[in-house]
Design a protein around this motif. Sequence first.
Motif, PDB file in Angstrom:
ATOM      1  N   CYS A 101       0.670  -1.720   0.064  1.00 49.21           N
ATOM      2  CA  CYS A 101       0.060  -0.396  -0.186  1.00 49.21           C
ATOM      3  C   CYS A 101       0.963   1.611   0.234  1.00 49.21           C
ATOM      4  N   ASP A 102       1.923   1.105   1.296  1.00 46.20           N
ATOM      5  CA  ASP A 102       3.296   2.362   0.667  1.00 46.20           C
ATOM      6  C   ASP A 102       3.807   2.483  -0.413  1.00 46.20           C
ATOM      7  N   ILE A 103       4.024   1.761  -1.206  1.00 45.86           N
ATOM      8  CA  ILE A 103       4.055   1.352  -2.447  1.00 45.86           C
ATOM      9  C   ILE A 103       2.982   2.751  -3.492  1.00 45.86           C
ATOM     10  N   ASP A 104       2.123   1.605  -3.776  1.00 44.09           N
ATOM     11  CA  ASP A 104       1.407   1.942  -4.510  1.00 44.09           C
ATOM     12  C   ASP A 104       0.489   3.357  -5.005  1.00 44.09           C
ATOM     13  N   ASN A 105       0.618   3.873  -2.860  1.00 46.95           N
ATOM     14  CA  ASN A 105       0.508   5.514  -2.563  1.00 46.95           C
ATOM     15  C   ASN A 105       1.491   6.595  -3.376  1.00 46.95           C
ATOM     16  N   SER A 106       3.017   5.361  -3.222  1.00 45.25           N
ATOM     17  CA  SER A 106       3.955   6.897  -2.564  1.00 45.25           C
ATOM     18  C   SER A 106       3.758   7.654  -3.774  1.00 45.25           C
ATOM     19  N   SER A 107       4.207   8.797  -3.864  1.00 42.37           N
ATOM     20  CA  SER A 107       4.820  10.138  -4.861  1.00 42.37           C
ATOM     21  C   SER A 107       6.232   9.784  -5.174  1.00 42.37           C
ATOM     22  N   PRO A 109       6.435   6.588  -5.919  1.00 42.76           N
ATOM     23  CA  PRO A 109       6.827   4.152  -6.409  1.00 42.76           C
ATOM     24  C   PRO A 109       8.833   3.737  -6.450  1.00 42.76           C
ATOM     25  N   GLU A 110       8.886   4.208  -7.109  1.00 47.93           N
ATOM     26  CA  GLU A 110      10.750   3.417  -7.635  1.00 47.93           C
ATOM     27  C   GLU A 110      11.096   3.224  -5.919  1.00 47.93           C
ATOM     28  N   LYS A 111      11.429   4.551  -5.496  1.00 45.57           N
ATOM     29  CA  LYS A 111      12.560   4.779  -4.474  1.00 45.57           C
ATOM     30  C   LYS A 111      11.641   3.866  -3.798  1.00 45.57           C
ATOM     31  N   ASP A 112      10.247   4.315  -3.271  1.00 48.57           N
ATOM     32  CA  ASP A 112      10.083   2.943  -2.021  1.00 48.57           C
ATOM     33  C   ASP A 112       9.862   1.572  -2.234  1.00 48.57           C
ATOM     34  N   LEU A 113       9.861   0.980  -3.303  1.00 46.99           N
ATOM     35  CA  LEU A 113       9.847  -0.372  -3.792  1.00 46.99           C
ATOM     36  C   LEU A 113      11.045  -0.874  -3.499  1.00 46.99           C
ATOM     37  N   ASP A 114      11.972   0.125  -3.859  1.00 47.68           N
ATOM     38  CA  ASP A 114      14.207  -0.262  -4.202  1.00 47.68           C
ATOM     39  C   ASP A 114      14.409  -0.721  -2.315  1.00 47.68           C
TER      40      ASP A 114
END
Length: 135
Positions: A101-107, A109-114
């Motif tokens: 959810c955090d990745i999906d809602n992130s501004s 998302p690539e950084k949060d996925l990493d």
Amino acid sequence: MGGPKQCQVCNEAVSKYKCPSCLVPYCSLICFKKHKEIPCSMPVASQQNQKETAGPQSSIERPLQVAEPTKVLQSSQLEALASSSEICNTLKDENIQKLVCDIDNSSDPEKDLDKAMESEVFRAFTDKILSTVNP
């Protein structure tokens, strides 16, 4: 209220199940497969309050932007994911749910996925997904 709900796919039978993604009631595997022809997602009731400041009835879904169309999963791959008990069981983990959810809602998302990939549990989860869609 509280009575049996009608299948939202065929609108004929009483629903016995709910879509694990978007909670739409359905009555059978046939209706589930028909429903899954169009990608769906979990309703975001908790975020609705935050989004109200964006304007009246603003859409919560972000537009699908695909740089590489070959990277979009086919229906058969999505069905393989939905029918994988291993993946479904992993998705019951609240930590995995929160990361997704955090990745999906992130501004970003690539950084949060990493960042999420630093977690061994999340990395194992993504490996399961990749091996399921690319056997």
